[in-house]
Design a protein around this motif. Structure first.
Motif: not given
Length: 56
Positions: A35-56
């Motif tokens: 994430s950037d200094e403002f907490g923003k993030f973006s990920l390029e993910i295929n929308s047909n792939t089920p996924f989990n997000i982990s944040i540490t």
């Protein structure tokens, strides 16, 4: 694209957190970012792939 803002429990942005996307059934890494200094993030993910997000 999957994007968001990471916030603390006191509603403050969390800068420079690790964000990881993994396939649900195999836990195989899809992609990750920080994430950037403002907490923003973006990920390029295929929308047909089920996924989990982990944040540490």
């Amino acid at each position: 694209m999957f994007e968001g803002i990471i916030m603390s429990d006191t509603n403050q942005p969390i800068a420079f957190a690790n964000v990881i996307a993994e396939k649900i059934n195999t836990n195989e890494l899809i992609t990750g970012t920080i994430s950037d200094e403002f907490g923003k993030f973006s990920l390029e993910i295929n929308s047909n792939t089920p996924f989990n997000i982990s944040i540490t």
